[in-house]
Enzyme design. Sequence first.
Site, PDB file in Angstrom:
ATOM      1  N   SER A  42      52.154 109.254  22.957  1.00  0.00           N
ATOM      2  CA  SER A  42      52.997 108.974  23.089  1.00  0.00           C
ATOM      3  C   SER A  42      52.321 107.744  24.341  1.00  0.00           C
ATOM      4  O   SER A  42      52.620 108.246  25.637  1.00  0.00           O
ATOM      5  CB  SER A  42      53.837 109.840  23.636  1.00  0.00           C
ATOM      6  OG  SER A  42      53.019 110.847  24.427  1.00  0.00           O
ATOM      7  N   LYS A  95      40.656 113.998  21.285  1.00  0.00           N
ATOM      8  CA  LYS A  95      41.125 112.526  21.403  1.00  0.00           C
ATOM      9  C   LYS A  95      40.993 111.393  22.693  1.00  0.00           C
ATOM     10  O   LYS A  95      40.571 110.376  21.798  1.00  0.00           O
ATOM     11  CB  LYS A  95      42.273 112.334  20.374  1.00  0.00           C
ATOM     12  CG  LYS A  95      43.604 112.854  21.100  1.00  0.00           C
ATOM     13  CD  LYS A  95      44.071 111.729  21.592  1.00  0.00           C
ATOM     14  CE  LYS A  95      45.064 111.921  22.997  1.00  0.00           C
ATOM     15  NZ  LYS A  95      45.610 110.910  23.936  1.00  0.00           N
TER      16      LYS A  95
END
Length: 242
Positions: A42, A95
């Site tokens: 997001s 990540k």
Amino acid sequence: MPDARGVLWLCKGFEQGSGRLGHEVAREERPEAPLRVLSGPSFALEVARSQPTALVAASADPALVARAVEAFHSDSLRVYSSDDVVGVEVGGAVKNVLAIATGIVDGMPQPGLNARAALVTRGLAEMTRLGRPWARGPRPSWGCRAWVTGAHRHRRPVAQPSRRPAAGPGIDLPRILAELGHVSEGVYSAATVLARARSLGVEMPITEAVVAVLNGRLAPADAMAQLMGRPTRAETLQPPPA
């Protein structure tokens, strides 16, 4: 009195110094409160613009997950559910480091799509290995995991060619961070992720290479050569210990 609504956190990464995940910090601060995490791919600007976004809400308590899904799910925001809090947390931390690795790959003279594909698959293998000590099932559940190749990904420019010094093995990290104008989460979490992995006896060669580049110990090309020169191996995912 414990808060019946539980504790919800949206931060990602391992705490610097202690190497703890969010649920471990929350458990220390609120030992009696139920825990849940909301995470996912997001970008805040796109959420604000109501562009389609997917998240994951995770908790060992199904009622807490259902409450989070009900609170945040909308026409433009799809919220998935998971019972694997740690899998979601580890994915969110690692990540960010892999995003910097993607920038390194993309900055090579001839990076190619094969190199990026290898980074994606091997990066997921590193996530899985780090998540296995806590896994609730045969393998960690990453939920909706932000990947690292978006054109506006704010961690990737750290290792791009224009960010590198004219001489020297690594990158001019202080100058880069001063010029970015925002926080590059992977820079601050890479060393902590690696330290936690080592404490668990987990091998993470991509993360090690990123830390070496950020510390100026390896040039990006040498980091790539080091990864490509690793011995070949067979890989079988074993279930976590009982």
